[in-house]
Write a protein that holds these residues in place. Structure first.
Motif, PDB file in Angstrom:
ATOM      1  N   ALA A 126       0.850  -1.193   0.000  1.00  0.00           N
ATOM      2  CA  ALA A 126       0.000   0.000   0.000  1.00  0.00           C
ATOM      3  C   ALA A 126       0.885   1.242   0.000  1.00  0.00           C
ATOM      4  N   GLY A 127       0.460   2.258  -0.747  1.00  0.00           N
ATOM      5  CA  GLY A 127       1.260   3.473  -0.863  1.00  0.00           C
ATOM      6  C   GLY A 127       2.214   3.444  -2.037  1.00  0.00           C
ATOM      7  N   THR A 128       2.215   2.320  -2.754  1.00  0.00           N
ATOM      8  CA  THR A 128       3.068   2.177  -3.933  1.00  0.00           C
ATOM      9  C   THR A 128       2.273   1.526  -5.064  1.00  0.00           C
ATOM     10  N   TYR A 129       2.868   1.505  -6.260  1.00  0.00           N
ATOM     11  CA  TYR A 129       2.227   0.892  -7.433  1.00  0.00           C
ATOM     12  C   TYR A 129       3.313   0.482  -8.426  1.00  0.00           C
ATOM     13  N   ALA A 142       2.444  12.994  -3.896  1.00  0.00           N
ATOM     14  CA  ALA A 142       1.558  13.845  -3.108  1.00  0.00           C
ATOM     15  C   ALA A 142       0.291  14.119  -3.905  1.00  0.00           C
ATOM     16  N   GLY A 143      -0.832  14.098  -3.233  1.00  0.00           N
ATOM     17  CA  GLY A 143      -2.115  14.284  -3.896  1.00  0.00           C
ATOM     18  C   GLY A 143      -2.765  12.995  -4.340  1.00  0.00           C
ATOM     19  N   THR A 144      -2.111  11.878  -4.073  1.00  0.00           N
ATOM     20  CA  THR A 144      -2.654  10.562  -4.404  1.00  0.00           C
ATOM     21  C   THR A 144      -2.422   9.605  -3.242  1.00  0.00           C
ATOM     22  N   TYR A 145      -3.045   8.424  -3.326  1.00  0.00           N
ATOM     23  CA  TYR A 145      -2.878   7.413  -2.283  1.00  0.00           C
ATOM     24  C   TYR A 145      -3.183   6.040  -2.854  1.00  0.00           C
ATOM     25  N   SER A 146      -2.763   5.015  -2.158  1.00  0.00           N
ATOM     26  CA  SER A 146      -3.079   3.625  -2.482  1.00  0.00           C
ATOM     27  C   SER A 146      -3.293   2.881  -1.178  1.00  0.00           C
ATOM     28  N   ASP A 147      -4.508   2.353  -0.992  1.00  0.00           N
ATOM     29  CA  ASP A 147      -4.835   1.720   0.295  1.00  0.00           C
ATOM     30  C   ASP A 147      -4.831   0.197   0.235  1.00  0.00           C
ATOM     31  N   ALA A 148      -4.271  -0.376  -0.852  1.00  0.00           N
ATOM     32  CA  ALA A 148      -4.229  -1.840  -0.980  1.00  0.00           C
ATOM     33  C   ALA A 148      -2.908  -2.246  -1.615  1.00  0.00           C
ATOM     34  N   SER A 149      -2.564  -3.514  -1.442  1.00  0.00           N
ATOM     35  CA  SER A 149      -1.362  -4.034  -2.086  1.00  0.00           C
ATOM     36  C   SER A 149      -1.664  -4.392  -3.542  1.00  0.00           C
ATOM     37  N   THR A 152      -2.012  -1.045  -9.310  1.00  0.00           N
ATOM     38  CA  THR A 152      -1.431  -0.688 -10.602  1.00  0.00           C
ATOM     39  C   THR A 152      -1.373   0.823 -10.819  1.00  0.00           C
ATOM     40  N   GLU A 153      -2.096   1.581 -10.023  1.00  0.00           N
ATOM     41  CA  GLU A 153      -2.018   3.038 -10.072  1.00  0.00           C
ATOM     42  C   GLU A 153      -2.560   3.608  -8.769  1.00  0.00           C
ATOM     43  N   CYS A 154      -2.139   4.821  -8.460  1.00  0.00           N
ATOM     44  CA  CYS A 154      -2.601   5.465  -7.236  1.00  0.00           C
ATOM     45  C   CYS A 154      -3.881   6.248  -7.526  1.00  0.00           C
ATOM     46  N   THR A 155      -4.689   6.411  -6.499  1.00  0.00           N
ATOM     47  CA  THR A 155      -5.960   7.130  -6.611  1.00  0.00           C
ATOM     48  C   THR A 155      -5.760   8.588  -6.231  1.00  0.00           C
ATOM     49  N   ALA A 156      -6.266   9.493  -7.070  1.00  0.00           N
ATOM     50  CA  ALA A 156      -6.109  10.916  -6.803  1.00  0.00           C
ATOM     51  C   ALA A 156      -7.094  11.370  -5.728  1.00  0.00           C
ATOM     52  N   CYS A 157      -6.661  12.301  -4.909  1.00  0.00           N
ATOM     53  CA  CYS A 157      -7.586  12.936  -3.970  1.00  0.00           C
ATOM     54  C   CYS A 157      -8.711  13.588  -4.777  1.00  0.00           C
ATOM     55  N   SER A 158      -9.905  13.551  -4.241  1.00  0.00           N
ATOM     56  CA  SER A 158     -11.050  14.114  -4.959  1.00  0.00           C
ATOM     57  C   SER A 158     -10.934  15.633  -5.046  1.00  0.00           C
ATOM     58  N   ILE A 166       3.608  11.805   0.780  1.00  0.00           N
ATOM     59  CA  ILE A 166       4.146  10.954  -0.287  1.00  0.00           C
ATOM     60  C   ILE A 166       4.059   9.507   0.185  1.00  0.00           C
ATOM     61  N   GLY A 167       3.559   8.632  -0.686  1.00  0.00           N
ATOM     62  CA  GLY A 167       3.380   7.231  -0.291  1.00  0.00           C
ATOM     63  C   GLY A 167       2.192   7.047   0.629  1.00  0.00           C
ATOM     64  N   ALA A 168       1.162   7.869   0.453  1.00  0.00           N
ATOM     65  CA  ALA A 168      -0.019   7.801   1.314  1.00  0.00           C
ATOM     66  C   ALA A 168      -0.749   6.480   1.128  1.00  0.00           C
ATOM     67  N   THR A 169      -1.263   5.940   2.226  1.00  0.00           N
ATOM     68  CA  THR A 169      -1.918   4.638   2.206  1.00  0.00           C
ATOM     69  C   THR A 169      -3.419   4.717   2.497  1.00  0.00           C
ATOM     70  N   SER A 170      -3.954   5.931   2.642  1.00  0.00           N
ATOM     71  CA  SER A 170      -5.364   6.059   2.986  1.00  0.00           C
ATOM     72  C   SER A 170      -5.940   7.353   2.440  1.00  0.00           C
ATOM     73  N   VAL A 171      -7.227   7.306   2.090  1.00  0.00           N
ATOM     74  CA  VAL A 171      -7.929   8.496   1.622  1.00  0.00           C
ATOM     75  C   VAL A 171      -8.005   9.543   2.719  1.00  0.00           C
TER      76      VAL A 171
END
Length: 208
Positions: A126-129, A142-149, A152-158, A166-171
């Motif tokens: 989590a936090g990487t892709y 920064a501005g994105t996150y990944s909460d699962a292992s 394939t891509e990080c999710t952008a903040c709404s 950097i490397g955020a793991t939660s919304v």
């Protein structure tokens, strides 16, 4: 297809697989050259010597071709040596007799050279892709996150939220920036760090 290696012999011996004789009265058989093979006993022509397929190789007089080992590959037809079997690069792997190495899937990575199994492809945390064939995982910006292992891509903040992590793991790392607005839409901005140059944001709005 036969030979006699003793002068005056009344019996001829069939050429073994991997060899042939195309003349009458032969005293020895001719070997199929390296890179070819023949399964025929008593072969009468060089045409019975067939080229080794990609992923295999042979020495002279071979009845079969040898497989490139797992973790290697060869795309050469008629390969003459194990040296033509090249190791799979990091981020890929192979079974035996392969003409190419298989990529680790997106969301996984492998640092191993000459990997022999998909099990060497490890999940990104989590936090990487990662993309396919990756040798390492990339950190979410920064501005994105990944909460699962295995992402394939990080999710952008709404829209209207930002994150400096950097490397955020939660919304939950995405938060609102009160008092800032988008200079093009005058709506709350999606910030990737702090509002400033390149953010597309104005200075804090004055109280109304």
């Amino acid at each position: 297809g036969t030979f006699a290696d003793v002068i005056g012999s009344s019996e001829c011996t069939a050429c073994s697989a991997g060899n042939y004789s195309d003349a009458v009265g032969s005293s020895q058989c001719t070997a199929c050259v390296a890179g070819t093979y023949s399964t025929n006993e008593g072969a009468t022509s060089v045409s019975t010597c067939l080229p080794c397929l990609p992923g295999t190789y042979s020495d002279a007089s071979s009845a079969t071709c040898s497989a490139c080992l797992a973790g290697t590959y060869s795309d050469a037809v008629g390969a003459t040596s194990v040296s033509t079997c090249l190791p799979c690069l990091a981020g890929t792997y192979s079974d035996a007799s392969r003409t190419a190495c298989s990529p680790c899937l997106a969301g996984t990575y492998s640092e191993a050279i000459g990997a022999t199994s998909v099990s060497t492809c490890l999940p990104c945390l989590a936090g990487t892709y990662s993309n396919a064939s990756s040798t390492s995982c990339s950190t979410c910006l920064a501005g994105t996150y990944s909460d699962a292992s295995s992402t394939t891509e990080c999710t952008a903040c709404s829209a209207g939220k930002f994150s400096t992590a950097i490397g955020a793991t939660s919304v939950s790392t995405c938060s609102t920036a009160p008092g800032y607005y988008d200079v093009t839409t005058t709506t709350p901005a999606t910030l990737t760090a702090t509002c400033g140059g390149g953010c597309g944001c104005s200075s804090p709005m004055s109280a109304s």
